[in-house]
Design a protein around this motif. Structure first.
Motif, PDB file in Angstrom:
ATOM      1  N   ALA A  65       0.860  -1.184   0.000  1.00  0.00           N
ATOM      2  CA  ALA A  65       0.000   0.000   0.000  1.00  0.00           C
ATOM      3  C   ALA A  65       0.901   1.240   0.000  1.00  0.00           C
ATOM      4  O   ALA A  65       1.420   1.640   1.032  1.00  0.00           O
ATOM      5  CB  ALA A  65      -0.892   0.002   1.227  1.00  0.00           C
ATOM      6  N   THR A  66       1.111   1.827  -1.159  1.00  0.00           N
ATOM      7  CA  THR A  66       2.089   2.905  -1.265  1.00  0.00           C
ATOM      8  C   THR A  66       1.508   4.222  -0.777  1.00  0.00           C
ATOM      9  O   THR A  66       0.323   4.498  -0.935  1.00  0.00           O
ATOM     10  CB  THR A  66       2.544   3.089  -2.714  1.00  0.00           C
ATOM     11  OG1 THR A  66       1.401   3.357  -3.520  1.00  0.00           O
ATOM     12  CG2 THR A  66       3.259   1.865  -3.223  1.00  0.00           C
ATOM     13  N   VAL A  67       2.377   5.037  -0.186  1.00  0.00           N
ATOM     14  CA  VAL A  67       1.997   6.380   0.215  1.00  0.00           C
ATOM     15  C   VAL A  67       2.925   7.345  -0.516  1.00  0.00           C
ATOM     16  O   VAL A  67       4.130   7.351  -0.304  1.00  0.00           O
ATOM     17  CB  VAL A  67       2.122   6.570   1.741  1.00  0.00           C
ATOM     18  CG1 VAL A  67       1.657   7.963   2.126  1.00  0.00           C
ATOM     19  CG2 VAL A  67       1.308   5.524   2.473  1.00  0.00           C
ATOM     20  N   ASP A  68       2.337   8.134  -1.386  1.00  0.00           N
ATOM     21  CA  ASP A  68       3.091   9.104  -2.165  1.00  0.00           C
ATOM     22  C   ASP A  68       3.088  10.401  -1.377  1.00  0.00           C
ATOM     23  O   ASP A  68       2.065  11.054  -1.226  1.00  0.00           O
ATOM     24  CB  ASP A  68       2.396   9.259  -3.526  1.00  0.00           C
ATOM     25  CG  ASP A  68       3.062  10.330  -4.371  1.00  0.00           C
ATOM     26  OD1 ASP A  68       4.178  10.728  -4.022  1.00  0.00           O
ATOM     27  OD2 ASP A  68       2.442  10.762  -5.359  1.00  0.00           O
ATOM     28  N   SER A  69       4.276  10.761  -0.851  1.00  0.00           N
ATOM     29  CA  SER A  69       4.334  11.792   0.175  1.00  0.00           C
ATOM     30  C   SER A  69       5.140  12.996  -0.283  1.00  0.00           C
ATOM     31  O   SER A  69       6.134  12.848  -0.980  1.00  0.00           O
ATOM     32  CB  SER A  69       4.982  11.192   1.419  1.00  0.00           C
ATOM     33  OG  SER A  69       4.924  12.080   2.479  1.00  0.00           O
ATOM     34  N   SER A  70       4.703  14.200   0.089  1.00  0.00           N
ATOM     35  CA  SER A  70       5.514  15.388  -0.170  1.00  0.00           C
ATOM     36  C   SER A  70       5.336  16.371   0.979  1.00  0.00           C
ATOM     37  O   SER A  70       4.362  16.296   1.723  1.00  0.00           O
ATOM     38  CB  SER A  70       5.130  16.034  -1.495  1.00  0.00           C
ATOM     39  OG  SER A  70       3.772  16.373  -1.486  1.00  0.00           O
ATOM     40  N   PHE A  71       6.312  17.270   1.122  1.00  0.00           N
ATOM     41  CA  PHE A  71       6.235  18.216   2.232  1.00  0.00           C
ATOM     42  C   PHE A  71       6.754  19.578   1.808  1.00  0.00           C
ATOM     43  O   PHE A  71       7.495  19.713   0.846  1.00  0.00           O
ATOM     44  CB  PHE A  71       7.031  17.702   3.442  1.00  0.00           C
ATOM     45  CG  PHE A  71       8.524  17.682   3.250  1.00  0.00           C
ATOM     46  CD1 PHE A  71       9.141  16.658   2.553  1.00  0.00           C
ATOM     47  CD2 PHE A  71       9.320  18.701   3.781  1.00  0.00           C
ATOM     48  CE1 PHE A  71      10.515  16.640   2.382  1.00  0.00           C
ATOM     49  CE2 PHE A  71      10.699  18.679   3.610  1.00  0.00           C
ATOM     50  CZ  PHE A  71      11.300  17.641   2.914  1.00  0.00           C
ATOM     51  N   LEU A  72       6.332  20.622   2.552  1.00  0.00           N
ATOM     52  CA  LEU A  72       6.783  22.002   2.330  1.00  0.00           C
ATOM     53  C   LEU A  72       6.954  22.661   3.693  1.00  0.00           C
ATOM     54  O   LEU A  72       6.479  22.154   4.695  1.00  0.00           O
ATOM     55  CB  LEU A  72       5.737  22.791   1.546  1.00  0.00           C
ATOM     56  CG  LEU A  72       5.633  22.582   0.033  1.00  0.00           C
ATOM     57  CD1 LEU A  72       4.445  23.346  -0.504  1.00  0.00           C
ATOM     58  CD2 LEU A  72       6.905  23.031  -0.655  1.00  0.00           C
ATOM     59  N   GLY A  73       7.614  23.838   3.708  1.00  0.00           N
ATOM     60  CA  GLY A  73       7.691  24.632   4.927  1.00  0.00           C
ATOM     61  C   GLY A  73       6.317  25.186   5.272  1.00  0.00           C
ATOM     62  O   GLY A  73       5.450  25.277   4.418  1.00  0.00           O
ATOM     63  N   TRP A  74       6.142  25.578   6.527  1.00  0.00           N
ATOM     64  CA  TRP A  74       4.834  26.040   7.020  1.00  0.00           C
ATOM     65  C   TRP A  74       4.238  27.117   6.129  1.00  0.00           C
ATOM     66  O   TRP A  74       3.055  27.069   5.764  1.00  0.00           O
ATOM     67  CB  TRP A  74       5.002  26.543   8.459  1.00  0.00           C
ATOM     68  CG  TRP A  74       3.836  27.311   8.986  1.00  0.00           C
ATOM     69  CD1 TRP A  74       3.652  28.668   8.903  1.00  0.00           C
ATOM     70  CD2 TRP A  74       2.684  26.797   9.671  1.00  0.00           C
ATOM     71  NE1 TRP A  74       2.463  29.020   9.500  1.00  0.00           N
ATOM     72  CE2 TRP A  74       1.856  27.893   9.979  1.00  0.00           C
ATOM     73  CE3 TRP A  74       2.288  25.517  10.053  1.00  0.00           C
ATOM     74  CZ2 TRP A  74       0.648  27.754  10.652  1.00  0.00           C
ATOM     75  CZ3 TRP A  74       1.079  25.387  10.729  1.00  0.00           C
ATOM     76  CH2 TRP A  74       0.275  26.480  11.029  1.00  0.00           C
ATOM     77  N   GLY A  75       5.040  28.112   5.770  1.00  0.00           N
ATOM     78  CA  GLY A  75       4.519  29.257   5.028  1.00  0.00           C
ATOM     79  C   GLY A  75       4.019  28.890   3.636  1.00  0.00           C
ATOM     80  O   GLY A  75       3.050  29.466   3.149  1.00  0.00           O
ATOM     81  N   ASP A  76       4.681  27.955   2.982  1.00  0.00           N
ATOM     82  CA  ASP A  76       4.289  27.572   1.624  1.00  0.00           C
ATOM     83  C   ASP A  76       3.213  26.494   1.630  1.00  0.00           C
ATOM     84  O   ASP A  76       2.549  26.261   0.636  1.00  0.00           O
ATOM     85  CB  ASP A  76       5.504  27.042   0.843  1.00  0.00           C
ATOM     86  CG  ASP A  76       6.601  28.081   0.755  1.00  0.00           C
ATOM     87  OD1 ASP A  76       6.255  29.265   0.617  1.00  0.00           O
ATOM     88  OD2 ASP A  76       7.784  27.718   0.826  1.00  0.00           O
TER      89      ASP A  76
END
Lengths: 315, 431
Positions: free
Chosen positions: B62-73
């Protein structure tokens, strides 16, 4: 074939010629249009479309999560009657434009005059002076600027050699906008290159004639160089004014996106960005964008209207 | 000639195909996996990816395609994706935004999965409450944290003063500041950063007075008098050299941690969140710890609260809600996952999980865990979620106004009055 000639004779050339005209255009240019297709998609989808949408949104309240609600002129009314931050950002932006553009152009012209004398290694100097313009709008330079003008940064270290205790330039509301103006002046490369090209167009024999008549260097500059250069000055002034109105990145980085200290670096575009993406007030931000367009257009139109009094074209 | 024409036609065809492909791409970009989006830095991302790998292994791909950014963006991007009907399945959510998103159905209620794929038996009651909007569960707390003061221990030793403890008051801080001035260490380091523009510090001070920043119906919970008193307190600190100068404080733009007063060496104390001790220690050579905010008078408590540091919510338009709920359950229950996560997102909300990871924590993480677990009389009730405009009042009003007072552009009385008027206008304003 014969029938076609007949109809032409009866109905006039247009009706037959027009389908064959368009099919001719298509036949000759179809590959060209197809190659342009990605650009067309981009232009209509990413430029024209959003512009029209933004005009519509400027008459609505829109928070991104729910559907826009029609607001009539609310956004525009609030802007001019009940928004101290709008007024503050106007003041900051006009101050920046009024000081940074003339200073930058004067500096660029000065350097262009020096480089125009013809010296060894000229291409190298040209490239070096142009470099800040290329880097100018980048995040890296804005961060570097923050370091240079910080309390213990390079500027204050140099001042300390002379026994002067400098302020923390970027975090003092009296000096923070000036650091951004200096940054803008430092990016004098692109107007400088254009000035240099303009200077090369001035015929040398005019200077020879002038010096035979006994005109000194200073007089030659005011009587020959500057008048001959006015079309280039005009061009640079318009381009740089528009650039200055649009200035965003340095203020965004140096103030951490806030326009602080005390709104002293709250550029118009920064305020617009915060309204749109900080507080999700898309309708209001769209209205702000249209007002900016109106202001820049007015400035440009004013420049064009007055240009006939001071811009001299060779004819 | 005919070959040339063919080639041209071929090129025409391929261009059109490419263009069509560019338009059609989203249709086949979706697969059966889950999409996840969170704010944070690389350290948080590494921990999260580790858990995602465990989940994939446990759930057989069960794949989880994950991404993240800084709080402001993060928030603009999330709002844009949500508006475009393309919200992720698993959304990291903050206490400040959960009501807004829940009321607009941008996140889904999870009650139907509780007890089924979402196992929450024994989950801290206050953390469960924090994730509810109008009685329905919209977010699973990923950990509890609390506001705290960051303490630079060696700086206090050099100044020859005891660092603040859980009984210290604002008056004690003033005494420490005088001692710092007398000792004149590290180029005039002050005892404390200027907290006048720090919303959580104002909130804590108001709560100790029995007031609140915001009431349950989204109004301002205090008046101009208190605001003036607050600014006057810090004016005194600033004038006497107890806290840092206005110019120094303005260097902190609430952006990168590198620009904060303790990291810059301008002060020995500074308001932070308990889970940030780990991040700050990574930036400073001196040994750091945390303690509570000062008390307004001896014995007065109740200012602190255990706040859900962040939630995971499920996108309202997600096609995979049940799978997403399963993932959330795994994320907060699985002990191997908990060991990877540590206390980076706050203190885990299952006592069993806390016990399991406690022995494996490093010293800073232990301090954070103990601090949040043992707030005692400092602990007050969880305040209601702030109104939608709270972010604007913080960023565009409180911080700017605190600078105007600090630089002498406005008196404390004037600023107190202006804050109340302008905050009311912001709260009433439409999008």
């Amino acid at each position: 074939m014969a029938t076609q000639v007949d109809t032409t004779a009866i109905n006039g050339a247009d009706r037959v010629a027009s389908p064959s005209f368009w099919s001719g255009v298509w036949h000759n240019h179809a590959p060209g249009y197809l190659f342009l297709l990605p650009w067309f998609i981009g232009f209509f989808g990413l430029t024209i479309g959003p512009i029209i949408t933004s005009f519509y949104l400027s008459f609505t309240h829109f928070d991104l999560l729910t559907d826009p609600r029609w607001a009539g002129l609310d956004n525009y009314v609030r802007m001019f009657t009940n928004d101290p931050k709008f007024a503050a950002s106007m003041r900051v932006t006009f101050f920046f434009v009024i000081f940074s553009v003339p200073l930058k152009l004067a500096f660029a012209l000065g350097v262009a005059l020096l480089l125009n004398r013809g010296m060894r290694g000229l291409p190298l100097y040209r490239a070096l002076f142009y470099l800040p313009s290329l880097l100018g709008a980048s995040v890296a330079i804005a961060i570097l600027w923050r370091q240079i003008f910080a309390g213990n940064g390079l500027v204050n270290q140099v001042l300390a050699v002379f026994g002067i205790q400098g302020p923390s330039w970027i975090s003092n509301p009296n000096t923070s906008l000036w650091t951004l103006i200096i940054l803008a002046i430092w990016q004098f490369g692109s107007p400088m290159i254009i000035f240099l090209a303009g200077l090369r167009q001035i015929p040398q024999d005019m200077y020879e004639a002038a010096s035979l008549d006994g005109a000194g260097k200073w007089r030659q500059f005011w009587r020959i160089t500057l008048p001959m250069l006015t079309p280039v000055v005009f061009f640079n002034a318009i381009i740089q004014t528009i650039e200055a109105f649009k200035s965003f990145t340095p203020a965004f980085i140096i103030s951490g996106g806030t326009g602080n200290p005390i709104n002293s670096t709250l550029f118009y575009t920064l305020y617009l960005y915060n309204e749109a993406f900080g507080f999700f007030r898309m309708g209001y931000a769209s209205a702000l964008a249209w007002v900016l367009l109106a202001i820049v257009s007015a400035f440009t139109a004013f420049s064009f209207l007055t240009s006939k009094y001071w811009v001299h074209y060779d004819d | 000639m005919s070959i040339k024409l063919d080639r041209r036609q071929f090129l025409m065809g391929s261009t059109a195909l490419l263009a069509a492909g560019a338009l059609a791409r989203p249709a086949w970009a979706q697969d059966a996996g889950l999409r996840q989006f969170f704010w944070g830095g690389q350290a948080r991302a590494d921990r999260t990816y580790g858990v995602n790998d465990l989940f994939a292994a446990a759930e057989d791909g069960a794949t989880v395609d994950s991404s993240f950014l800084g709080w402001g963006d993060y928030w603009p991007k999330l709002a844009t994706e949500t508006a475009g009907g393309n919200a992720p399945d698993i959304i990291q959510m903050d206490y400040r935004y959960i009501v807004e998103y829940a009321k607009r159905n941008a996140i889904a209620p999870l009650d139907e999965y509780v007890g089924d794929v979402l196992k929450l038996d024994g989950f801290d009651e206050d953390q469960l409450e924090g994730g509810k909007v109008d009685g329905k569960l919209y977010g699973i707390s990923l950990g509890a944290n609390s506001v705290a003061q960051l303490v630079n221990i060696p700086a206090f030793e050099e100044a020859g003063v005891e660092p603040p403890n859980r009984d210290s008051t604002y008056d004690d801080i003033r005494a420490m500041g005088e001692a710092f001035k007398a000792a004149n260490i590290r180029g005039g380091m002050k005892v404390i950063a200027d907290g006048s523009g720090v919303e959580p510090m104002l909130d804590n001070w108001l709560r100790q007075k029995g007031l609140a920043l915001y009431t349950a119906d989204g109004k301002l919970g205090f008046g101009a008098e208190e605001m003036t008193e607050w600014f006057t307190l810090w004016n005194g600190f600033r004038a006497d050299g107890i806290c840092v100068t206005a110019e120094d404080q303005a260097l902190d733009t609430n952006g990168p941690l590198e620009n904060t007063m303790v990291v810059l060496g301008k002060s020995a104390l500074m308001p932070v969140n308990s889970n940030q001790l780990v991040a700050f220690q990574a930036l400073v050579q001196d040994e750091l710890t945390i303690t509570n905010y000062p008390r307004i008078a001896p014995g007065v408590g109740g200012g602190h609260y255990r706040k859900p540091s962040m939630f995971f919510s499920v996108g309202g338009s997600s096609a995979n809600k049940e799978k997403a709920a399963e993932y959330l359950s795994f994320f907060v229950n699985d002990l191997e996952a908990a060991k990877i996560l540590g206390v980076e997102r706050g203190i885990p909300c299952f006592p069993t999980v806390r016990d399991a990871i406690a022995p494996e924590l490093n010293p800073q993480e232990q301090i954070a865990l103990n601090f949040v677990a043992n707030l005692g009389d400092l602990l007050g009730p969880l305040p209601p979620p702030p109104p939608a405009a709270a972010g604007e009042i913080d960023i565009s009003l409180l911080r700017t106004l605190s600078q105007e007072v600090a630089f002498g552009a406005r008196s404390a009385e004037d600023a107190g009055q202006y804050f109340v008027t302008e905050a009311a206008a912001i709260l009433a304003r439409q999008a």
